[in-house]
Design a protein around this motif. Structure first.
Motif, PDB file in Angstrom:
ATOM      1  N   THR A   8       0.907  -1.162   0.151  1.00  0.00           N
ATOM      2  CA  THR A   8      -0.037  -0.166   0.084  1.00  0.00           C
ATOM      3  C   THR A   8       0.845   1.164   0.088  1.00  0.00           C
ATOM      4  O   THR A   8       1.649   1.370   0.800  1.00  0.00           O
ATOM      5  N   VAL A   9       0.536   2.307  -0.931  1.00  0.00           N
ATOM      6  CA  VAL A   9       1.431   3.121  -1.052  1.00  0.00           C
ATOM      7  C   VAL A   9       0.363   4.546  -0.868  1.00  0.00           C
ATOM      8  O   VAL A   9      -0.800   4.837  -1.289  1.00  0.00           O
ATOM      9  N   THR A  28      -1.059   9.646 -12.669  1.00  0.00           N
ATOM     10  CA  THR A  28      -0.191   8.733 -13.852  1.00  0.00           C
ATOM     11  C   THR A  28       0.182   7.652 -13.096  1.00  0.00           C
ATOM     12  O   THR A  28       0.186   6.697 -13.520  1.00  0.00           O
ATOM     13  N   ALA A  29       0.657   7.807 -11.956  1.00  0.00           N
ATOM     14  CA  ALA A  29       1.356   6.671 -11.108  1.00  0.00           C
ATOM     15  C   ALA A  29       0.224   5.645 -10.847  1.00  0.00           C
ATOM     16  O   ALA A  29       0.519   4.513 -10.908  1.00  0.00           O
ATOM     17  N   ILE A  30      -1.061   6.225 -10.677  1.00  0.00           N
ATOM     18  CA  ILE A  30      -2.048   5.234 -10.422  1.00  0.00           C
ATOM     19  C   ILE A  30      -2.341   4.533 -11.717  1.00  0.00           C
ATOM     20  O   ILE A  30      -2.718   3.187 -11.575  1.00  0.00           O
ATOM     21  N   GLY A  36       0.846  -5.231  -8.051  1.00  0.00           N
ATOM     22  CA  GLY A  36       1.287  -5.591  -6.725  1.00  0.00           C
ATOM     23  C   GLY A  36       0.773  -4.285  -5.740  1.00  0.00           C
ATOM     24  O   GLY A  36       1.243  -4.619  -4.544  1.00  0.00           O
ATOM     25  N   ILE A  37       0.623  -3.289  -6.438  1.00  0.00           N
ATOM     26  CA  ILE A  37       0.525  -1.927  -5.196  1.00  0.00           C
ATOM     27  C   ILE A  37      -0.675  -1.158  -5.308  1.00  0.00           C
ATOM     28  O   ILE A  37      -1.328  -1.303  -6.558  1.00  0.00           O
ATOM     29  N   THR A  38      -1.148  -0.766  -4.383  1.00  0.00           N
ATOM     30  CA  THR A  38      -2.366   0.156  -4.614  1.00  0.00           C
ATOM     31  C   THR A  38      -1.909   1.547  -4.036  1.00  0.00           C
ATOM     32  O   THR A  38      -1.143   1.717  -3.162  1.00  0.00           O
ATOM     33  N   LYS A  71       0.894   6.020   8.815  1.00  0.00           N
ATOM     34  CA  LYS A  71       1.339   4.720   9.574  1.00  0.00           C
ATOM     35  C   LYS A  71       0.907   3.534   9.099  1.00  0.00           C
ATOM     36  O   LYS A  71       1.597   2.527   8.882  1.00  0.00           O
ATOM     37  N   ALA A  72      -0.355   3.372   8.216  1.00  0.00           N
ATOM     38  CA  ALA A  72      -0.771   2.378   7.719  1.00  0.00           C
ATOM     39  C   ALA A  72      -0.062   1.933   6.501  1.00  0.00           C
ATOM     40  O   ALA A  72      -0.047   0.642   5.865  1.00  0.00           O
ATOM     41  N   ALA A  73       0.579   3.042   5.612  1.00  0.00           N
ATOM     42  CA  ALA A  73       0.941   2.773   4.516  1.00  0.00           C
ATOM     43  C   ALA A  73       2.357   1.969   4.550  1.00  0.00           C
ATOM     44  O   ALA A  73       3.086   2.040   5.408  1.00  0.00           O
ATOM     45  N   ASP A  74       2.437   0.814   3.492  1.00  0.00           N
ATOM     46  CA  ASP A  74       3.766   0.422   3.411  1.00  0.00           C
ATOM     47  C   ASP A  74       4.958   1.273   2.690  1.00  0.00           C
ATOM     48  O   ASP A  74       5.896   0.920   2.995  1.00  0.00           O
ATOM     49  N   ALA A  75       4.517   2.248   2.169  1.00  0.00           N
ATOM     50  CA  ALA A  75       5.436   3.223   1.463  1.00  0.00           C
ATOM     51  C   ALA A  75       4.767   4.528   0.894  1.00  0.00           C
ATOM     52  O   ALA A  75       3.468   4.380   0.995  1.00  0.00           O
TER      53      ALA A  75
END
Ligand SMILES: Cc1cc2nc3c(=O)[nH]c(=O)nc-3n(C[C@H](O)[C@H](O)[C@H](O)COP(=O)(O)O)c2cc1C
Length: 189
Positions: A8-9, A28-30, A36-38, A71-75
C-alpha cells in the motif's frame, strides 16, 4: 511482506492547485502502477499552518488523518513542486505536522519522490531538499530512477494527461523499484 500481499502506497502531493501537474503525476502513477501495489492519495488541503501551541493541545483532525494514513502505508510517494528551489510550503508544513511525536509515523518507511515543474530542472532542487528531510525523518527513499518532469506545461495535455513517453516510463520504472524496495526493507511477517 509476502509476495502474495499487496503493497500500500500513500501519495502526498505538495500542490493544492486544481490543475496541478504534480497531482496529475500522481494520477499517472495510479494509472501505471504494477498490479502488486495500491496507491491512495492524501488530502493535505485542510492542514493548518504549524503551530506548536496548537500541537501541544492535540493534533488537528486532518493531521491525525494524515498520520494514520502514513502509519498504515507500506510506502510513500511524494509528488513535489519546486518553489524557489525548494519544496512547497504546503508540503513542508504537512510533513512538519505529521512528524511530531509520539510515534513519528515516517520512521522506517520506504518512499519514492517525483516532481513536475515549469523549469528545466524538473524539481531537482526541491527533491534534494526533500531527500534531506528524509534523513531526519528516517524515511528511506529509492535513489533511482529519478522522476524529474521539467517544462511540465509541455508534457501534460489540457486534461492533465501525461503525454511524454519518457516521463511515463520513468514513473512506471520508479513504481516497480518502489515495490521491490518496500518488500526488501520492510518484510511483513
Ligand atoms: C512560489 C512559486 C515559486 C516557484 N519556483 C519555481 C522554481 O524554483 N523552479 C521551478 O521549476 N518552478 C518554479 N515555480 C513554477 C512551478 O514549477 C509551477 O507553478 C508548477 O506548475 C507548480 O506545480 P503544480 O503544477 O503541481 O502546482 C514556482 C511557482 C511558484 C508559485
Amino acid at each position: 511482506m509476502s509476495e502474495a500481499k499487496g503493497i500500500t502506497v500513500l501519495g502526498i502531493c505538495g500542490s493544492l492547485r486544481k490543475a496541478s501537474y504534480n497531482m496529475a503525476a500522481l494520477r499517472t502513477a495510479i494509472e501505471l502502477k504494477p498490479p502488486g501495489i495500491t496507491i491512495e492519495v492524501a488530502d493535505i488541503s485542510t492542514i493548518p499552518l504549524y503551530d506548536e501551541d496548537v500541537r501541544v493541545q492535540g493534533f488537528p483532525p486532518p493531521v491525525e488523518t494524515l498520520r494514520r494514513q502514513i502509519k498504515a502505508a507500506d510506502a510513500l510517494l511524494f509528488a513535489t513542486p519546486e518553489y524557489n528551489y525548494s519544496m512547497s510550503g504546503v508540503l513542508k508544513n504537512a510533513i512538519d505536522w505529521a512528524s511530531r511525536p509520539p510515534d513519528q509515523p515516517f520512521a522506517g518507511k520506504a518512499a519514492a519522490i517525483m516532481g513536475a515543474g515549469a523549469g528545466m530542472a524538473g524539481t531537482a532542487r526541491a527533491q534534494y531538499d526533500l531527500r534531506r528531510a528524509c534523513v531526519f525523518l528516517d524515511i528511506h527513499p529509492i535513489n533511482k530512477p529519478e522522476v524529474l518532469i521539467g517544462q511540465a506545461q509541455t508534457k501534460f495535455d489540457a486534461d492533465g494527461y501525461l503525454t511524454d513517453e519518457a516521463a511515463r516510463g520513468f514513473i512506471r520504472d520508479m513504481l516497480v523499484a518502489l515495490e521491490n524496495w518496500a518488500r526488501l526493507i520492510n518484510p511483513k511477517s
